[in-house]
Design a protein around this motif. Structure first.
Motif, PDB file in Angstrom:
ATOM      1  N   TYR A   1       0.833  -1.201   0.000  1.00  0.00           N
ATOM      2  CA  TYR A   1       0.000   0.000   0.000  1.00  0.00           C
ATOM      3  C   TYR A   1       0.872   1.257   0.000  1.00  0.00           C
ATOM      4  CZ  TYR A   1      -4.023   2.953   1.336  1.00  0.00           C
ATOM      5  OH  TYR A   1      -5.016   3.893   1.378  1.00  0.00           O
ATOM      6  N   ALA A   2       1.969   1.239   0.782  1.00  0.00           N
ATOM      7  CA  ALA A   2       2.872   2.391   0.840  1.00  0.00           C
ATOM      8  C   ALA A   2       3.496   2.662  -0.523  1.00  0.00           C
ATOM      9  CB  ALA A   2       3.952   2.153   1.888  1.00  0.00           C
ATOM     10  N   ARG A   3       3.870   1.623  -1.255  1.00  0.00           N
ATOM     11  CA  ARG A   3       4.444   1.819  -2.589  1.00  0.00           C
ATOM     12  C   ARG A   3       3.431   2.463  -3.535  1.00  0.00           C
ATOM     13  NH1 ARG A   3       9.081  -0.931  -4.289  1.00  0.00           N
ATOM     14  NH2 ARG A   3       8.147  -1.196  -6.360  1.00  0.00           N
ATOM     15  N   ARG A   4       2.185   2.064  -3.420  1.00  0.00           N
ATOM     16  CA  ARG A   4       1.148   2.664  -4.264  1.00  0.00           C
ATOM     17  C   ARG A   4       0.946   4.139  -3.921  1.00  0.00           C
ATOM     18  NH1 ARG A   4      -2.482  -0.647  -7.113  1.00  0.00           N
ATOM     19  NH2 ARG A   4      -4.064   0.980  -6.881  1.00  0.00           N
ATOM     20  N   LEU A   5       0.987   4.461  -2.643  1.00  0.00           N
ATOM     21  CA  LEU A   5       0.813   5.853  -2.233  1.00  0.00           C
ATOM     22  C   LEU A   5       1.983   6.715  -2.692  1.00  0.00           C
ATOM     23  CD1 LEU A   5      -0.510   5.260   1.397  1.00  0.00           C
ATOM     24  CD2 LEU A   5      -1.839   6.123  -0.543  1.00  0.00           C
ATOM     25  N   VAL A   6       3.191   6.197  -2.578  1.00  0.00           N
ATOM     26  CA  VAL A   6       4.372   6.946  -2.996  1.00  0.00           C
ATOM     27  C   VAL A   6       4.347   7.212  -4.505  1.00  0.00           C
ATOM     28  CG1 VAL A   6       6.870   6.713  -3.322  1.00  0.00           C
ATOM     29  CG2 VAL A   6       5.865   6.273  -1.085  1.00  0.00           C
ATOM     30  N   ALA A   7       3.811   6.289  -5.261  1.00  0.00           N
ATOM     31  CA  ALA A   7       3.778   6.429  -6.722  1.00  0.00           C
ATOM     32  C   ALA A   7       2.681   7.371  -7.211  1.00  0.00           C
ATOM     33  CB  ALA A   7       3.591   5.055  -7.363  1.00  0.00           C
ATOM     34  N   ALA A   8       1.759   7.775  -6.327  1.00  0.00           N
ATOM     35  CA  ALA A   8       0.631   8.624  -6.725  1.00  0.00           C
ATOM     36  C   ALA A   8       1.021  10.097  -6.599  1.00  0.00           C
ATOM     37  CB  ALA A   8      -0.595   8.314  -5.868  1.00  0.00           C
ATOM     38  N   ASP A   9       1.299  10.763  -7.721  1.00  0.00           N
ATOM     39  CA  ASP A   9       1.770  12.146  -7.709  1.00  0.00           C
ATOM     40  C   ASP A   9       0.784  13.107  -7.047  1.00  0.00           C
ATOM     41  OD1 ASP A   9       4.019  11.320  -9.086  1.00  0.00           O
ATOM     42  OD2 ASP A   9       3.182  11.803 -11.059  1.00  0.00           O
ATOM     43  N   ARG A  10      -0.512  12.846  -7.179  1.00  0.00           N
ATOM     44  CA  ARG A  10      -1.515  13.805  -6.715  1.00  0.00           C
ATOM     45  C   ARG A  10      -1.518  13.993  -5.202  1.00  0.00           C
ATOM     46  NH1 ARG A  10      -3.970   8.985  -7.628  1.00  0.00           N
ATOM     47  NH2 ARG A  10      -5.505   8.191  -6.113  1.00  0.00           N
ATOM     48  N   PHE A  11      -0.875  13.117  -4.456  1.00  0.00           N
ATOM     49  CA  PHE A  11      -0.909  13.211  -2.999  1.00  0.00           C
ATOM     50  C   PHE A  11       0.212  14.065  -2.407  1.00  0.00           C
ATOM     51  CE2 PHE A  11      -2.944   8.754  -3.018  1.00  0.00           C
ATOM     52  CZ  PHE A  11      -4.216   9.300  -3.115  1.00  0.00           C
ATOM     53  N   TRP A  12       1.206  14.479  -3.201  1.00  0.00           N
ATOM     54  CA  TRP A  12       2.442  14.959  -2.602  1.00  0.00           C
ATOM     55  C   TRP A  12       2.709  16.455  -2.725  1.00  0.00           C
ATOM     56  CZ3 TRP A  12       4.966  11.873   0.631  1.00  0.00           C
ATOM     57  CH2 TRP A  12       4.613  10.523   0.612  1.00  0.00           C
ATOM     58  N   GLY A  13       2.384  17.094  -3.805  1.00  0.00           N
ATOM     59  CA  GLY A  13       2.659  18.524  -3.939  1.00  0.00           C
ATOM     60  C   GLY A  13       4.147  18.805  -3.863  1.00  0.00           C
ATOM     61  N   VAL A  14       4.544  19.769  -2.989  1.00  0.00           N
ATOM     62  CA  VAL A  14       5.954  20.152  -2.877  1.00  0.00           C
ATOM     63  C   VAL A  14       6.683  19.353  -1.802  1.00  0.00           C
ATOM     64  CG1 VAL A  14       5.486  22.481  -3.704  1.00  0.00           C
ATOM     65  CG2 VAL A  14       5.452  22.018  -1.250  1.00  0.00           C
ATOM     66  N   VAL A  15       5.993  18.444  -1.147  1.00  0.00           N
ATOM     67  CA  VAL A  15       6.621  17.636  -0.096  1.00  0.00           C
ATOM     68  C   VAL A  15       7.464  16.547  -0.741  1.00  0.00           C
ATOM     69  CG1 VAL A  15       6.202  16.047   1.810  1.00  0.00           C
ATOM     70  CG2 VAL A  15       4.779  18.096   1.558  1.00  0.00           C
ATOM     71  N   ARG A  16       8.712  16.449  -0.311  1.00  0.00           N
ATOM     72  CA  ARG A  16       9.586  15.416  -0.865  1.00  0.00           C
ATOM     73  C   ARG A  16       9.136  14.044  -0.392  1.00  0.00           C
ATOM     74  NH1 ARG A  16      15.964  14.235   0.440  1.00  0.00           N
ATOM     75  NH2 ARG A  16      16.221  12.582  -1.118  1.00  0.00           N
TER      76      ARG A  16
END
Length: 294
Positions: free
Chosen positions: A41-56
């Motif tokens: 699940y964490a890998r899927r979240l990391v791969a989703a660009d829409r969740f991150w914005g300017v946060v590394r």
């Protein structure tokens, strides 16, 4: 006399499968399921660009390495927490018993602290924000909580308080002849399934753009869910009720409830700090993220 509709404990072998002389228990498989499910699940979240914005965000390789750190933190922290919080006199008398994990004895609160420490150290080693890793863990941890509490039920351990008026109470083999609340299933439903849904909704609403928000929401949510379930769960025999009696109407404060108080306060603090923007990345960090994305 147990209620008419009291349920007998299902005859589930705690050993899922045996490979020669080596037994593999459901409890061990629950840890594996939680870790693997959280990793996926964490890998899927990391791969989703829409969740991150300017946060590394961490890389996929970071997630692969992090799971090892977290696993060690959970096991070591869970065991040390149980020794310190729940049965210290026993282990002071026989220190070698600390290593006898096969006899049981793990503390969620200790495992939580161990996992947090592991993530903070990992974040420093990879130059990531610890807030970001804690937020990511907050979304996936309920998976492990769900499977872990189901395994507690299969093992017939951590059963609930006596429930003479509850139609669907369970008579546990090690809990005496009286029917009890299946509190393990209550915890699986609240700390696991319900909190998973809450965190899934939160990550889709806020993403990881406010570092610390999701982590604070999880910590507060777990503290509330665990406190609720403690009203139905039998406290550890060596501790009993710290204050009051087993009747929730007249008190009955347990160690689990007590440990949830600082968790709730920390969760609220993180939510407030994140909402005020205190945990936002500095401008130069945001520029680095934009450059990396480009």
């Amino acid at each position: 006399m147990p209620p008419l509709l009291a349920l007998p404990f299902p005859a589930i072998d705690p050993v899922a499968v045996a490979i020669g002389p080596i037994p593999i228990k459901w409890y061990a498989l629950s840890y594996i399921a939680g870790l693997v499910g959280g990793w996926f699940y964490a890998r899927r979240l990391v791969a989703a660009d829409r969740f991150w914005g300017v946060v590394r965000r961490p890389s996929l390789n970071d997630i692969d390495d992090l799971i090892v750190w977290v696993a060690l933190g959970v096991v070591l922290g869970g065991r040390i927490g149980y020794v310190l919080f729940y049965n210290l006199p026993l282990y002071l008398d026989d220190p070698l018993e600390i290593l006898a994990i096969r006899n049981g004895g793990m503390s969620f609160h200790g495992g939580f602290l161990g996992a947090v420490l592991a993530m903070v150290l990992f974040a420093r080693s990879r130059k990531l924000s610890p807030y970001t890793l804690l937020d990511l863990a907050a979304v996936v941890v309920p998976i492990g909580l769900f499977f872990g509490r189901i395994a507690n039920f299969v093992n017939g351990e951590l059963w609930g308080r006596i429930a003479p008026d509850f139609a669907y109470a369970v008579v546990f083999p090690s809990g005496g002849p009286l029917a009890r609340h299946p509190s393990q299933l209550y915890e699986a439903a609240t700390e696991g399934a319900l909190l998973f849904v809450v965190m899934a909704i939160a990550v889709r609403a806020f993403g990881f753009r406010k570092p610390g928000l999701l982590g604070g929401l999880f910590v507060l949510g777990y503290a509330l869910a665990r406190t609720f379930c403690e009203f139905f769960r039998e406290p550890d025999r060596q501790l009993g009720y710290l204050f009051g009696t087993g009747d929730w109407r007249y008190g009955g404060i347990t160690m689990g409830m007590l440990l949830c108080v600082p968790m709730a306060l920390i969760g609220i603090a993180y939510i407030v700090l994140a909402a005020r923007g205190v945990t936002q990345p500095r401008p130069e960090q945001a520029e680095t993220v934009r450059a990396d994305a480009a």
